[in-house]
Design a protein around this motif. Sequence first.
Motif: not given
Length: 438
Positions: A233-246
């Motif tokens: 979960r941490d790996a997926l969430e940290s990757f998601t946070k690097t994407q476009n916040p919108d």
Amino acid sequence: MQTHITTTPFGRRPMTLAMMASQAVANAMPEGARVQKWHVFKSIREAKDLIGATDRSLAILNALLSFHRDMELSAEGELVVWPSNEQLMARANGMPPTTLRRHLTILVDCGLIIRRDSPNGKRFARKGRGGQIEQAYGFDLSPIVARAEEFAELAETVQVEKRAYKAARERLTLLRRDIVKMIDAGIEEGVPGNWGKMTWTYQGIIGRLPRTAPRQLLDDICEDLELLWIEIRDALESFTKTQNPDANESHSGRHIQNSNPNSISESENSLGNEKEAGGSAAQIDNLHSLPKRELPLGIVLDACASWRELAKDAEIHNWRDFLAAAEVARLMLGVSPSAWREACEVLGERQAAITLAAIHQRADEINNAGGYLRSLTDRAREGKFSAWPMVMALLRAKLDAEKTAAQARGGPPDDADKRKGRLEVSEALLRSLRRPKS
């Protein structure tokens, strides 16, 4: 009133301290105690494993209770019943005599009933002139009244354990579902991470799960799975946070895939005029002509046939199985964790595994697999390496070897390989590796 309460069994049956203990408990029954017999029987049935009773012994106890006319069992009332064996067998659904005697003994040993045997072993009751029972010989049900609260507590304990076991099974199912689907999502979306190692760890944990497991083992396995779940979960969430916040769920999957910094398309676009490790000079000059898509799993397995031997049961059905075999290959080839981690960070988990599969296929030709992987990782960091030509070169070599073998036999290639589900690579794709740059 009874003139005497017998304490010893008839015939060859010995007297035991357990019998004395049961009788002591019955004698200590609180004055005025009163219970609903079927409510207590339900508690006994729930806690039968803790008490030591069996299904058939409970069928006999049910029959014994049915011979007591009242719905309540009370300390002041008559608690001895005296059915014959024939009557008991009839109410116990035709139970054989030997089985009946064996399970009556179980009821006595469990402290659920007490034998009140007559001098000749017969069961009967002697009544006075007024019709009241003066002496009864048979089975005493007083332990059921005396231990009613104990049986209720045991039944509650069993119910709590059943709820805990059900919760553990549900937790295990949810963790397994989450982990498998999150790993698949990470692989498909190209999220950086050691997905092969995570899959291998998951399979190792699940491998400890027997067909029927006690709750304690389920809790232990769930604890290990939860640690793995947190890591994924941490790996997926940290990757998601690097994407476009919108970005939100209304965006298409195409947008998510294009956001992958390690996608094969981007790496191939940067390879136009660069050299590539592991291919011929003609292939190096024509990397720009390769298809702009990821390598299909079937083509990779066809080119790297030895990779199947590393998987569980020698079967690879999806990319998750493919990545799980990467951890085994890394250990066999002597690739250090740091070299593998660096390759996964630069190439992406899937492309690193494909590269490792190609290296494993050529293991006889490569002296230092770890050093070679580091060299390819450095080239990929500079935009000079793609796994496509490596896989195509292995396929070209395999097809050439098959053609040479067929010519040596004086006939076409054997159709046996085709029957095994092997993929065919088009000549157009193979010629694209040789085509000169435009």
